[in-house]
Motif scaffolding. Structure first.
Motif, PDB file in Angstrom:
ATOM      1  N   PRO A  52      -3.829   2.891  70.863  1.00 53.37           N
ATOM      2  CA  PRO A  52      -4.138   4.309  70.481  1.00 53.37           C
ATOM      3  C   PRO A  52      -3.714   4.704  69.230  1.00 53.37           C
ATOM      4  N   HIS A  53      -4.389   5.535  68.457  1.00 53.97           N
ATOM      5  CA  HIS A  53      -3.657   5.965  67.336  1.00 53.97           C
ATOM      6  C   HIS A  53      -3.986   7.611  67.424  1.00 53.97           C
ATOM      7  N   ARG A  54      -2.784   8.250  66.622  1.00 50.23           N
ATOM      8  CA  ARG A  54      -2.875   9.671  66.470  1.00 50.23           C
ATOM      9  C   ARG A  54      -4.260  10.513  66.388  1.00 50.23           C
ATOM     10  N   ASP A  55      -4.975   9.956  65.288  1.00 52.58           N
ATOM     11  CA  ASP A  55      -6.153  10.419  65.006  1.00 52.58           C
ATOM     12  C   ASP A  55      -7.310  10.220  66.273  1.00 52.58           C
ATOM     13  N   GLY A  56      -6.922   9.569  67.298  1.00 55.24           N
ATOM     14  CA  GLY A  56      -8.186   9.437  68.535  1.00 55.24           C
ATOM     15  C   GLY A  56      -8.493   7.998  68.349  1.00 55.24           C
ATOM     16  N   SER A  57      -8.482   7.489  67.360  1.00 53.55           N
ATOM     17  CA  SER A  57      -9.219   5.999  67.221  1.00 53.55           C
ATOM     18  C   SER A  57      -8.383   4.796  68.123  1.00 53.55           C
ATOM     19  N   ARG A 112     -15.317   1.805  53.568  1.00 58.64           N
ATOM     20  CA  ARG A 112     -14.105   2.652  53.629  1.00 58.64           C
ATOM     21  C   ARG A 112     -14.481   4.113  53.816  1.00 58.64           C
ATOM     22  N   GLY A 113     -15.480   4.369  53.520  1.00 59.72           N
ATOM     23  CA  GLY A 113     -15.869   6.110  53.687  1.00 59.72           C
ATOM     24  C   GLY A 113     -16.114   6.152  55.155  1.00 59.72           C
ATOM     25  N   GLU A 114     -15.864   5.209  56.121  1.00 63.95           N
ATOM     26  CA  GLU A 114     -16.211   5.542  57.497  1.00 63.95           C
ATOM     27  C   GLU A 114     -15.025   5.076  58.080  1.00 63.95           C
ATOM     28  N   TYR A 115     -14.011   4.714  57.644  1.00 61.49           N
ATOM     29  CA  TYR A 115     -12.699   4.698  58.329  1.00 61.49           C
ATOM     30  C   TYR A 115     -12.151   5.881  59.030  1.00 61.49           C
ATOM     31  N   PRO A 116     -11.703   5.653  60.111  1.00 68.68           N
ATOM     32  CA  PRO A 116     -10.840   6.868  60.839  1.00 68.68           C
ATOM     33  C   PRO A 116      -9.501   7.029  59.832  1.00 68.68           C
ATOM     34  N   PRO A 117      -8.931   8.085  60.013  1.00 72.82           N
ATOM     35  CA  PRO A 117      -7.707   8.435  59.076  1.00 72.82           C
ATOM     36  C   PRO A 117      -6.719   7.319  59.221  1.00 72.82           C
ATOM     37  N   TYR A 118      -6.426   6.858  60.420  1.00 74.31           N
ATOM     38  CA  TYR A 118      -5.158   5.766  60.432  1.00 74.31           C
ATOM     39  C   TYR A 118      -5.641   4.942  59.514  1.00 74.31           C
ATOM     40  N   ARG A 121      -5.391   5.345  55.782  1.00 70.86           N
ATOM     41  CA  ARG A 121      -4.051   5.439  55.251  1.00 70.86           C
ATOM     42  C   ARG A 121      -3.611   4.164  55.098  1.00 70.86           C
ATOM     43  N   MET A 122      -3.875   3.057  56.168  1.00 73.00           N
ATOM     44  CA  MET A 122      -2.987   1.819  55.934  1.00 73.00           C
ATOM     45  C   MET A 122      -3.757   0.786  55.328  1.00 73.00           C
ATOM     46  N   VAL A 123      -5.274   0.361  55.511  1.00 71.11           N
ATOM     47  CA  VAL A 123      -5.747  -0.652  54.733  1.00 71.11           C
ATOM     48  C   VAL A 123      -5.659  -0.989  53.472  1.00 71.11           C
ATOM     49  N   PRO A 124      -5.887   0.448  52.657  1.00 74.38           N
ATOM     50  CA  PRO A 124      -5.695   0.211  51.269  1.00 74.38           C
ATOM     51  C   PRO A 124      -4.506  -0.270  50.814  1.00 74.38           C
ATOM     52  N   VAL A 125      -3.352   0.031  51.416  1.00 76.23           N
ATOM     53  CA  VAL A 125      -2.010  -0.161  51.378  1.00 76.23           C
ATOM     54  C   VAL A 125      -1.719  -1.816  51.232  1.00 76.23           C
TER      55      VAL A 125
END
Length: 163
Positions: A52-57, A112-118, A121-125
């Motif tokens: 579970p991630h903080r953004d709910g995903s 990318r425009g449909e990614y949840p916030p978590y 942040r992480m995948v582009p890095v």
């Protein structure tokens, strides 16, 4: 003794960490209550979790099988067990070459425009760093089926007075 899939227990934590690290996959957030393990002859031989991630995903992650037992369907059985107990949308990240494998379980790549916030942040890095190693990570999503096993449309049942 046949292969069994079960929920992890606290005593499984060191083995989960070892298997995930040996697989060279993301070793963060390895909390045993989120895991299922594959066990054969009293030995844990595979792991998977829904993180579970903080953004709910929620992310299907940490799918790993000990090397000597790979290519025997253990990873698939772990994924199927996780999907059987999950009712909501699941995400996962994987190397782009693994997309066809996860498509078999109903996951599809999302833009990318449909990614949840978590994941935004992480995948582009990861992908900026991965370019140097010719590794590209994709985000995939699995939306629960809208048709029940008896063929009824669950979406229309949810809105009906008797459903």
């Amino acid at each position: 003794m046949p292969l069994t899939i079960r929920e992890a227990t606290e005593r499984d934590q060191p083995t989960i960490r070892r298997i995930v690290r040996e697989a060279k996959i993301n070793p963060s957030s390895l909390s045993w209550p989120h895991f299922m393990v594959a066990e054969e002859d009293g030995e844990i031989v595979g792991t998977s979790q829904v993180k579970p991630h903080r953004d709910g995903s929620r992310e299907l992650a940490s799918i790993a099988v000990v090397p000597r037992l790979q290519k025997r369907g253990i990873g698939s059985r772990l994924i199927e067990a996780q999907l059987a107990r999950e009712t909501g949308t699941l995400y996962l990240t994987c190397r782009h070459q693994l997309q066809p494998y996860y498509e078999r379980f109903g996951f599809s790549t999302i833009p990318r425009g449909e990614y949840p916030p978590y994941f935004s942040r992480m995948v582009p890095v990861f992908n900026r760093i991965g370019r140097f190693f010719r590794i590209r990570i994709v985000v995939m999503r699995r939306v629960p089926p809208t048709i029940s096993p008896d063929g009824k449309d669950l979406a229309s049942l949810a809105g009906s007075p008797s459903g």
